[in-house]
Enzyme design. Structure first.
Site, mmCIF file in Angstrom:
data_model
loop_
_atom_site.group_PDB
_atom_site.id
_atom_site.type_symbol
_atom_site.label_atom_id
_atom_site.label_comp_id
_atom_site.label_asym_id
_atom_site.label_seq_id
_atom_site.Cartn_x
_atom_site.Cartn_y
_atom_site.Cartn_z
ATOM 1 N N CYS A 126 -6.625 -3.635 4.045
ATOM 2 C CA CYS A 126 -6.566 -2.173 3.946
ATOM 3 C C CYS A 126 -7.334 -1.639 2.752
ATOM 4 C CB CYS A 126 -5.134 -1.634 3.931
ATOM 5 S SG CYS A 126 -5.128 0.173 3.710
ATOM 6 N N HIS A 165 0.821 -3.570 6.291
ATOM 7 C CA HIS A 165 -0.395 -3.511 7.117
ATOM 8 C C HIS A 165 -1.598 -4.067 6.359
ATOM 9 C CE1 HIS A 165 -0.436 0.088 4.632
ATOM 10 N NE2 HIS A 165 -1.739 0.094 4.756
ATOM 11 N N SER A 188 0.597 3.786 1.735
ATOM 12 C CA SER A 188 0.844 4.266 3.105
ATOM 13 C C SER A 188 2.171 3.742 3.648
ATOM 14 C CB SER A 188 -0.267 3.813 4.050
ATOM 15 O OG SER A 188 -1.456 4.454 3.724
ATOM 16 N N CYS A 243 0.844 -1.199 0.000
ATOM 17 C CA CYS A 243 0.000 0.000 0.000
ATOM 18 C C CYS A 243 0.878 1.247 0.000
ATOM 19 C CB CYS A 243 -0.887 -0.036 1.239
ATOM 20 S SG CYS A 243 -1.978 1.385 1.430
ATOM 21 N N HIS A 292 4.844 5.900 2.192
ATOM 22 C CA HIS A 292 4.878 7.237 2.823
ATOM 23 C C HIS A 292 5.899 7.268 3.960
ATOM 24 C CE1 HIS A 292 1.625 8.735 0.536
ATOM 25 N NE2 HIS A 292 0.605 8.385 1.287
HETATM 26 N N1 APR Z 1 -4.267 13.745 -9.895
HETATM 27 C C1 APR Z 1 -4.866 12.556 -10.127
HETATM 28 N N2 APR Z 1 -4.313 11.363 -9.764
HETATM 29 C C2 APR Z 1 -3.117 11.373 -9.162
HETATM 30 C C3 APR Z 1 -2.415 12.583 -8.904
HETATM 31 C C4 APR Z 1 -3.047 13.818 -9.303
HETATM 32 N N3 APR Z 1 -2.474 14.988 -9.076
HETATM 33 N N4 APR Z 1 -1.243 12.267 -8.287
HETATM 34 C C5 APR Z 1 -1.215 10.913 -8.162
HETATM 35 N N5 APR Z 1 -2.335 10.374 -8.711
HETATM 36 C C6 APR Z 1 -2.714 8.954 -8.778
HETATM 37 C C7 APR Z 1 -1.582 8.002 -9.143
HETATM 38 O O1 APR Z 1 -1.359 7.958 -10.544
HETATM 39 C C8 APR Z 1 -2.104 6.682 -8.598
HETATM 40 O O2 APR Z 1 -2.883 5.970 -9.539
HETATM 41 O O3 APR Z 1 -3.123 8.525 -7.490
HETATM 42 C C9 APR Z 1 -3.014 7.104 -7.420
HETATM 43 C C10 APR Z 1 -2.458 6.679 -6.066
HETATM 44 O O4 APR Z 1 -2.528 5.289 -6.010
HETATM 45 P P1 APR Z 1 -1.437 4.336 -5.312
HETATM 46 O O5 APR Z 1 -0.072 4.836 -5.567
HETATM 47 O O6 APR Z 1 -1.783 2.936 -5.686
HETATM 48 O O7 APR Z 1 -1.721 4.587 -3.754
HETATM 49 P P2 APR Z 1 -2.817 3.888 -2.798
HETATM 50 O O8 APR Z 1 -2.198 2.698 -2.159
HETATM 51 O O9 APR Z 1 -4.090 3.753 -3.534
HETATM 52 O O10 APR Z 1 -2.971 4.992 -1.677
HETATM 53 C C11 APR Z 1 -3.533 6.267 -1.978
HETATM 54 O O11 APR Z 1 -4.609 6.535 0.129
HETATM 55 O O12 APR Z 1 -4.526 5.143 1.999
HETATM 56 C C12 APR Z 1 -4.018 6.268 1.384
HETATM 57 O O13 APR Z 1 -1.786 6.399 2.241
HETATM 58 C C13 APR Z 1 -2.541 6.143 1.099
HETATM 59 O O14 APR Z 1 -2.294 8.456 0.718
HETATM 60 C C14 APR Z 1 -2.374 7.185 0.080
HETATM 61 C C15 APR Z 1 -3.650 7.097 -0.733
HETATM 62 ZN ZN ZN Z 2 -3.029 0.934 3.428
#
Ligand code: APR
Ligand code: ZN
Ligand code: ZN
Length: 357
Positions: free
Chosen positions: A157, A59, A40, A38, A43
């Site tokens: 999650c 997690h 997170s 994930c 991060h």
């Molecule tokens: N506009 C649109 N989409 C965006 C932008 C933006 N400016 N910046 C990033 N993205 C998209 C990415 O291309 C990606 O598809 O956001 C998505 C994020 O997805 P993941 O990297 O798979 O992250 P994920 O595990 O889904 O978590 C997203 O939720 O739980 C929280 O901590 C986690 O902050 C994180 C968020």
């Molecule tokens: Zn998570």
């Protein structure tokens, strides 16, 4: 047992042989089958957060109970479980009010991992980037034996957070117009949560076309590439000029949080699911809260009660009502965790899974 340790921020995780305590009273040992990867977790590698290092991250895990400590009643060895992250004490101010996602326990969990005489922390009291873990029995949720454990790890999650944000937090009604900004591992589950809730339009926003295609497969009806189009303008154009009923931000970026808030109609609700940086600030027009009666809402862990929600989500999957297999684009071994992080950051995967068994 092997686990992936973060010793220093902005450096790769290191695979180590660690000592795991035997389960004490009220604790269980789980032999992990899989852990989802994930954003997170990443991060905490890339940002300065309150998480204390060294730490075993992860997690989003599921596995089989391998041993139980004294007085454990909830599970027995051999049971299939999904591991809920974070403290779940059952007795604090929040737990007794039915909000285990805000649990603030009187006492932290005891240290359970070590390398020689160095204590290693468990991320969110679970530490699933490992072959095994010891957690409180309150963190494990027994699920049916016929459900495939590896994909069910995603329920720990991403699936619960995404679907829960729609069903539990926002309570989206059938026929609603829903905007989802960020269609990664969590956002794709907001998309399928909106489909489950009977949303009329599900407008997916991302900066990558491959992510938008994943979103279409999960039920999105309209796609917006934020690099090429104005999100707020398109959201309004698709909803008769009004704006959407609900917008979900699933990235954790003040800019896209504002975009979500601007995209909702008068009286609409914007829900922040993404985790913003500790030091991020957001400026917005508070006059909208009165003049346009808009709501800006927070959401932790999909406002879920894992003991209730995990088995329901497993049943929804087994009945073909939600998709899990389609979320998993790539599978990795534990020692490929840094490659799994890279693939997630590069936008190559919907969700990556570590195979741990
Ligand atoms: N506009 C649109 N989409 C965006 C932008 C933006 N400016 N910046 C990033 N993205 C998209 C990415 O291309 C990606 O598809 O956001 C998505 C994020 O997805 P993941 O990297 O798979 O992250 P994920 O595990 O889904 O978590 C997203 O939720 O739980 C929280 O901590 C986690 O902050 C994180 C968020
Ligand atoms: Zn998570
Ligand atoms: Zn509690």
């Amino acid at each position: 047992m092997k686990a992936a340790v973060l010793y220093e921020r902005r450096t790769p995780l290191v695979i180590e042989d660690l000592d795991l305590v035997p389960p004490g009273p009220g604790e269980v040992e789980v032999r992990l089958v899989a852990s989802g990867v994930c954003h997170s977790d990443l991060h905490h590698v890339q940002r300065d957060t309150p998480t204390v290092l060294p730490v075993v991250l992860g997690h989003e895990g599921a596995g089989v109970v391998s041993a139980v400590g004294a007085n454990v009643t909830r599970v027995k060895p051999g049971d299939h479980v999904i591991i809920a992250f974070g403290a779940k004490c059952g007795e604090c101010f929040y737990c007794v009010r039915g909000m285990p996602y805000l649990c603030t326990p009187a006492n932290p969990a005891r240290p359970r991992l070590a390398r020689g005489n160095q204590t290693i922390n468990q991320f969110l009291e679970v530490a699933t980037y490992a072959e095994r873990t010891v957690v409180s029995e309150k963190n494990v949720v027994k699920i049916r034996d016929d459900a495939p454990l590896a994909v069910c790890s995603l329920i720990a999650c991403g699936v619960t957070t995404g679907i829960g944000a729609v069903i539990n937090t926002a309570k989206v009604e059938p026929g609603s117009n829903v905007l989802v900004i960020g269609t990664g591992g969590v956002g794709l589950n907001v998309v399928q949560g909106a489909r489950l809730a009977g949303a009329a339009r599900i407008i997916a926003v991302d900066v990558r076309d491959n992510k938008l295609e994943f979103a279409r497969a999960m039920g999105a009806t309209h796609l917006i590439n934020a690099e090429k189009e104005d999100v707020v303008e398109r959201a309004k154009a698709l909803t008769g000029g009004y704006g959407v009923d609900y917008a979900f931000e699933v990235i954790g970026n003040p800019k896209t949080i504002l975009q979500a808030y601007e995209s909702v109609r008068k009286g609409g609700v914007a829900v922040v699911v993404g985790v913003a940086d500790e030091n991020a600030d957001l400026t917005f027009k508070p006059v909208w809260m009165m003049r346009q009666a808009k709501t800006l809402m927070g959401c932790a862990y999909g406002s879920s009660r894992p003991q209730v929600d995990f088995p329901k989500l497993v049943d929804l999957y087994m009945e073909g009502r939600i998709k899990l297999d389609e979320l998993v684009t790539r599978r990795f071994a534990l020692d490929e965790i840094n490659e799994a992080f890279r693939a997630m950051e590069a936008g190559e995967v919907a969700r990556g899974i570590l195979d741990l068994a």
